[in-house]
Design an enzyme around this catalytic site. Structure first.
Site, PDB file in Angstrom:
ATOM      1  N   GLY A  10       0.822  -1.213   0.000  1.00 50.52           N
ATOM      2  CA  GLY A  10       0.000   0.000   0.000  1.00 50.52           C
ATOM      3  C   GLY A  10       0.859   1.267   0.000  1.00 50.52           C
ATOM      4  O   GLY A  10       2.089   1.209  -0.076  1.00 50.52           O
ATOM      5  N   TYR A  11       0.175   2.387   0.097  1.00 55.16           N
ATOM      6  CA  TYR A  11       0.863   3.692  -0.043  1.00 55.16           C
ATOM      7  C   TYR A  11       1.919   3.898   1.052  1.00 55.16           C
ATOM      8  O   TYR A  11       3.108   4.082   0.750  1.00 55.16           O
ATOM      9  CB  TYR A  11      -0.205   4.790  -0.012  1.00 55.16           C
ATOM     10  CG  TYR A  11       0.307   6.197   0.000  1.00 55.16           C
ATOM     11  CD1 TYR A  11       1.329   6.610  -0.862  1.00 55.16           C
ATOM     12  CD2 TYR A  11      -0.249   7.147   0.863  1.00 55.16           C
ATOM     13  CE1 TYR A  11       1.773   7.924  -0.856  1.00 55.16           C
ATOM     14  CE2 TYR A  11       0.179   8.457   0.865  1.00 55.16           C
ATOM     15  CZ  TYR A  11       1.197   8.844   0.014  1.00 55.16           C
ATOM     16  OH  TYR A  11       1.631  10.142   0.027  1.00 55.16           O
ATOM     17  N   ASP A  31      -0.055  -9.077   1.578  1.00 51.89           N
ATOM     18  CA  ASP A  31      -1.030  -8.118   1.038  1.00 51.89           C
ATOM     19  C   ASP A  31      -2.061  -8.875   0.221  1.00 51.89           C
ATOM     20  O   ASP A  31      -1.728  -9.873  -0.420  1.00 51.89           O
ATOM     21  CB  ASP A  31      -0.295  -7.089   0.144  1.00 51.89           C
ATOM     22  CG  ASP A  31      -0.988  -5.739   0.141  1.00 51.89           C
ATOM     23  OD1 ASP A  31      -2.147  -5.669  -0.288  1.00 51.89           O
ATOM     24  OD2 ASP A  31      -0.361  -4.755   0.587  1.00 51.89           O
ATOM     25  N   ASN A  32      -3.294  -8.379   0.234  1.00 53.36           N
ATOM     26  CA  ASN A  32      -4.298  -9.003  -0.654  1.00 53.36           C
ATOM     27  C   ASN A  32      -4.521  -8.163  -1.918  1.00 53.36           C
ATOM     28  O   ASN A  32      -5.375  -8.488  -2.731  1.00 53.36           O
ATOM     29  CB  ASN A  32      -5.634  -9.247   0.069  1.00 53.36           C
ATOM     30  CG  ASN A  32      -6.303  -7.953   0.489  1.00 53.36           C
ATOM     31  OD1 ASN A  32      -5.813  -6.866   0.195  1.00 53.36           O
ATOM     32  ND2 ASN A  32      -7.443  -8.068   1.158  1.00 53.36           N
ATOM     33  N   SER A  34      -6.012  -5.504  -2.405  1.00 50.12           N
ATOM     34  CA  SER A  34      -7.365  -4.974  -2.604  1.00 50.12           C
ATOM     35  C   SER A  34      -7.326  -3.491  -2.957  1.00 50.12           C
ATOM     36  O   SER A  34      -8.217  -2.985  -3.619  1.00 50.12           O
ATOM     37  CB  SER A  34      -8.230  -5.203  -1.363  1.00 50.12           C
ATOM     38  OG  SER A  34      -7.704  -4.481  -0.273  1.00 50.12           O
ATOM     39  N   SER A 125      -4.163   6.712  13.464  1.00 50.38           N
ATOM     40  CA  SER A 125      -4.451   7.952  12.738  1.00 50.38           C
ATOM     41  C   SER A 125      -4.863   9.047  13.699  1.00 50.38           C
ATOM     42  O   SER A 125      -5.416   8.772  14.778  1.00 50.38           O
ATOM     43  CB  SER A 125      -5.603   7.658  11.775  1.00 50.38           C
ATOM     44  OG  SER A 125      -6.199   8.850  11.334  1.00 50.38           O
ATOM     45  N   THR A 127      -7.315  10.557  13.439  1.00 45.85           N
ATOM     46  CA  THR A 127      -8.773  10.455  13.552  1.00 45.85           C
ATOM     47  C   THR A 127      -9.209   9.938  14.936  1.00 45.85           C
ATOM     48  O   THR A 127     -10.334  10.190  15.352  1.00 45.85           O
ATOM     49  CB  THR A 127      -9.326   9.560  12.416  1.00 45.85           C
ATOM     50  OG1 THR A 127     -10.722   9.784  12.275  1.00 45.85           O
ATOM     51  CG2 THR A 127      -9.086   8.099  12.659  1.00 45.85           C
ATOM     52  N   TYR A 150     -14.579   3.573  10.181  1.00 45.03           N
ATOM     53  CA  TYR A 150     -13.135   3.489   9.910  1.00 45.03           C
ATOM     54  C   TYR A 150     -12.338   3.981  11.123  1.00 45.03           C
ATOM     55  O   TYR A 150     -11.457   3.295  11.643  1.00 45.03           O
ATOM     56  CB  TYR A 150     -12.780   4.311   8.654  1.00 45.03           C
ATOM     57  CG  TYR A 150     -11.351   4.770   8.629  1.00 45.03           C
ATOM     58  CD1 TYR A 150     -10.322   3.894   8.305  1.00 45.03           C
ATOM     59  CD2 TYR A 150     -11.003   6.083   8.983  1.00 45.03           C
ATOM     60  CE1 TYR A 150      -9.003   4.320   8.324  1.00 45.03           C
ATOM     61  CE2 TYR A 150      -9.700   6.513   8.999  1.00 45.03           C
ATOM     62  CZ  TYR A 150      -8.704   5.629   8.666  1.00 45.03           C
ATOM     63  OH  TYR A 150      -7.400   6.041   8.701  1.00 45.03           O
ATOM     64  N   LYS A 154      -9.900   2.059  14.260  1.00 43.32           N
ATOM     65  CA  LYS A 154      -8.537   2.414  14.710  1.00 43.32           C
ATOM     66  C   LYS A 154      -8.502   2.446  16.249  1.00 43.32           C
ATOM     67  O   LYS A 154      -7.577   1.946  16.882  1.00 43.32           O
ATOM     68  CB  LYS A 154      -8.128   3.788  14.174  1.00 43.32           C
ATOM     69  CG  LYS A 154      -7.976   3.861  12.671  1.00 43.32           C
ATOM     70  CD  LYS A 154      -6.647   3.296  12.220  1.00 43.32           C
ATOM     71  CE  LYS A 154      -6.587   3.066  10.741  1.00 43.32           C
ATOM     72  NZ  LYS A 154      -5.585   2.122  10.296  1.00 43.32           N
ATOM     73  N   ARG A 232      -5.367  21.020   7.886  1.00 43.78           N
ATOM     74  CA  ARG A 232      -4.889  19.729   8.372  1.00 43.78           C
ATOM     75  C   ARG A 232      -3.373  19.741   8.495  1.00 43.78           C
ATOM     76  O   ARG A 232      -2.685  20.512   7.830  1.00 43.78           O
ATOM     77  CB  ARG A 232      -5.239  18.594   7.388  1.00 43.78           C
ATOM     78  CG  ARG A 232      -6.723  18.374   7.154  1.00 43.78           C
ATOM     79  CD  ARG A 232      -7.396  17.722   8.353  1.00 43.78           C
ATOM     80  NE  ARG A 232      -8.806  17.473   8.104  1.00 43.78           N
ATOM     81  CZ  ARG A 232      -9.778  18.369   8.262  1.00 43.78           C
ATOM     82  NH1 ARG A 232      -9.496  19.587   8.691  1.00 43.78           N
ATOM     83  NH2 ARG A 232     -11.032  18.053   8.010  1.00 43.78           N
TER      84      ARG A 232
HETATM   85  C1  UD1 Z   1      -9.132  11.600   6.212  1.00 43.75           C
HETATM   86  C2  UD1 Z   1      -9.547  10.748   7.387  1.00 43.75           C
HETATM   87  C3  UD1 Z   1      -8.316  10.391   8.179  1.00 43.75           C
HETATM   88  C4  UD1 Z   1      -7.289   9.722   7.296  1.00 43.75           C
HETATM   89  C5  UD1 Z   1      -6.965  10.655   6.142  1.00 43.75           C
HETATM   90  C6  UD1 Z   1      -6.009   9.983   5.191  1.00 43.75           C
HETATM   91  C7  UD1 Z   1     -11.370  11.170   9.028  1.00 43.75           C
HETATM   92  C8  UD1 Z   1     -12.396  12.135   9.478  1.00 43.75           C
HETATM   93  N1  UD1 Z   1     -10.536  11.537   8.103  1.00 43.75           N
HETATM   94  O1  UD1 Z   1      -8.645  12.815   6.756  1.00 43.75           O
HETATM   95  O2  UD1 Z   1      -8.643   9.542   9.215  1.00 43.75           O
HETATM   96  O3  UD1 Z   1      -6.130   9.452   8.026  1.00 43.75           O
HETATM   97  O4  UD1 Z   1      -8.159  10.963   5.447  1.00 43.75           O
HETATM   98  O5  UD1 Z   1      -5.218  10.913   4.588  1.00 43.75           O
HETATM   99  O6  UD1 Z   1     -11.351  10.095   9.515  1.00 43.75           O
HETATM  100  N2  UD1 Z   1     -11.245  18.293   0.863  1.00 43.75           N
HETATM  101  C9  UD1 Z   1     -11.821  19.057  -0.154  1.00 43.75           C
HETATM  102  N3  UD1 Z   1     -12.081  18.446  -1.346  1.00 43.75           N
HETATM  103  C10 UD1 Z   1     -11.809  17.126  -1.579  1.00 43.75           C
HETATM  104  C11 UD1 Z   1     -11.225  16.362  -0.536  1.00 43.75           C
HETATM  105  C12 UD1 Z   1     -10.961  16.971   0.678  1.00 43.75           C
HETATM  106  O7  UD1 Z   1     -12.077  20.253   0.013  1.00 43.75           O
HETATM  107  O8  UD1 Z   1     -12.096  16.637  -2.698  1.00 43.75           O
HETATM  108  C13 UD1 Z   1     -10.903  18.959   2.149  1.00 43.75           C
HETATM  109  C14 UD1 Z   1     -11.600  18.348   3.368  1.00 43.75           C
HETATM  110  O9  UD1 Z   1     -12.832  18.970   3.589  1.00 43.75           O
HETATM  111  C15 UD1 Z   1     -10.553  18.629   4.463  1.00 43.75           C
HETATM  112  C16 UD1 Z   1      -9.209  18.555   3.738  1.00 43.75           C
HETATM  113  O10 UD1 Z   1      -9.508  18.735   2.356  1.00 43.75           O
HETATM  114  O11 UD1 Z   1     -10.696  19.953   4.943  1.00 43.75           O
HETATM  115  C17 UD1 Z   1      -8.507  17.219   3.899  1.00 43.75           C
HETATM  116  O12 UD1 Z   1      -9.417  16.159   3.557  1.00 43.75           O
HETATM  117  P1  UD1 Z   1      -8.883  14.650   3.327  1.00 43.75           P
HETATM  118  O13 UD1 Z   1      -7.687  14.660   2.441  1.00 43.75           O
HETATM  119  O14 UD1 Z   1     -10.053  13.840   2.895  1.00 43.75           O
HETATM  120  O15 UD1 Z   1      -8.367  14.204   4.756  1.00 43.75           O
HETATM  121  P2  UD1 Z   1      -9.090  14.187   6.195  1.00 43.75           P
HETATM  122  O16 UD1 Z   1     -10.554  14.269   6.069  1.00 43.75           O
HETATM  123  O17 UD1 Z   1      -8.394  15.199   7.035  1.00 43.75           O
END
Ligand code: UD1
Length: 344
Positions: A10-11, A31-32, A34, A125, A127, A150, A154, A232
């Site tokens: 994976g990544y 790894d599977n 998936s 995470s 999270t 999810y 964790k 983030r």
């Molecule tokens: C999510 C998971 C986290 C996981 C991480 C992997 C939750 C709540 N979040 O984090 O556990 O470790 O992914 O990297 O469990 N955004 C946009 N447009 C998009 C996608 C995202 O505006 O198309 C914004 C989101 O609203 C957020 C930020 O970008 O403010 C980051 O989002 P994302 O990359 O999905 O990560 P998380 O939600 O922080």
């Protein structure tokens, strides 16, 4: 010393394999595929010049896990990355998520017990902290309640490790609580390639940059942050990978369970990421403002002090480098791992 790396294709797993090999560990991948593919292993072998043994199978099958230990062991430690990880999907398929993510961990622990392996690093995470009351988030605040299966898986897996550590005085476990990983190996041979349309921010932006998707949807510009978009803690995946090597060394110095943040201690907004990616790829990337995504929080970032003190580890790469490496990978592999590596 030989390490079993579950989810090693994976990544984060694949980048960790390279750091383990650089630190002279032997590795075996389970790894599977998936959410990855055997091509990853070919590329790891190409970068490292090392043949990498791997077994394809499901970790929720106890006989497969036992077989790993029998055939490839003894292992000094296990690093467990393998899990389903799409937040939205986990709300639609909670049974699949709990079965896969929880049973695989129990099976690994059971095989470790049977075959006398005492150390495990678990991929956790940020999270697990839920909606933070104070920033940066230190480990001492304890885990909260996650908003989705999810994240809940964790928290529960961490609890399995903690409880087992109380029962077995030889057992040593580290839960590494990750910030959001970005970037790719400098070779551009391996990187993040989610199935289908990416759910996370930077993989989505990368697809816009390479012309596979039209524009970024920004989920909310009315958060209580300076530019209104979510913020983030983003970390280079190679920094994260190095954190695992540091954690393995630290586990020689203690017993029991510990949880350690791997983050940078600062946050970036969606606009800051999008603008920096535009600079890196040389094109202004289009976006549209959409409604907030359910379950999202305004901001989080991790306190990395404990990792510095205990692991002697600090993140090295800045945002620009993370996005340059993401773009290098994506532009070299517009179709991910189906882009033939040897043609470039
Ligand atoms: C999510 C998971 C986290 C996981 C991480 C992997 C939750 C709540 N979040 O984090 O556990 O470790 O992914 O990297 O469990 N955004 C946009 N447009 C998009 C996608 C995202 O505006 O198309 C914004 C989101 O609203 C957020 C930020 O970008 O403010 C980051 O989002 P994302 O990359 O999905 O990560 P998380 O939600 O922080």
């Amino acid at each position: 010393m030989k390490i079993l790396v579950c989810g090693g294709a994976g990544y984060i797993g694949s980048h960790t394999i390279l750091e383990l090999l650089s630190a002279d560990y032997e590795v075996v991948i389970a790894d599977n595929f998936s959410n990855s593919c055997p091509e990853v292993i070919k590329r790891l072998e190409k970068i490292s010049g090392t043949s990498i043994p791997y077994a394809e199978g499901d970790l929720d099958d106890q006989s497969f896990v036992d077989q790993l230990f029998e055939q490839y062991g003894p292992f000094e430690a296990v690093i467990h990355f393998a899990a389903l990880k799409a937040v939205g999907e986990s709300c639609l398929k909670p049974i699949e998520y709990y079965k896969n993510n929880l049973i695989s961990t129990l099976n690994i622990l059971d095989s470790m017990r049977k075959f006398g392996c005492h150390k495990i690093i678990y991929s956790s995470s940020a999270t697990v902290y839920g909606e933070p009351e104070h920033l940066p988030i230190a480990e001492s605040v304890g885990t909260s309640s996650a908003t989705n299966p999810y994240g809940q898986s964790k928290i529960i897996n961490e609890r399995f490790l903690e409880d087992y550590a109380k029962a077995d005085p030889e057992f040593i476990a580290t839960a590494l609580r990750y910030a959001n990983p970005l970037g790719a190996h400098e070779s551009g041979e391996i990187g993040e390639e989610p199935n289908g349309i990416p759910g996370n921010l930077v993989p989505y932006i990368a697809k816009v940059a390479v012309g596979k998707l039209d524009h970024l949807n920004i989920f909310g510009d009315d958060y209580p942050t300076p530019d209104g978009t979510g913020r983030r803690d983003y970390i280079h995946v190679v920094d994260l990978a190095k954190g695992h090597v540091a954690a393995l060394a630290e586990m020689n110095t203690r017993k029991g369970f510990d949880a350690i943040n791997l983050g940078t201690g600062r946050s970036y907004s969606v606009f800051e990421i999008l603008n920096c990616y535009s600079e890196v790829c040389g094109r202004k990337l289009p976006y549209e403002i959409k409604a907030r995504r359910p379950g999202d929080i305004a901001e989080n970032y991790l306190d990395p002090t404990k990792a510095k003190e205990k692991l002697n580890w600090t993140a090295q790469y800045d945002l620009r480098r993370m996005l340059e490496d993401s773009w290098h990978w994506q532009s070299k592999n517009p179709d991910g791992y189906t882009s033939p590596a040897d043609s470039k």
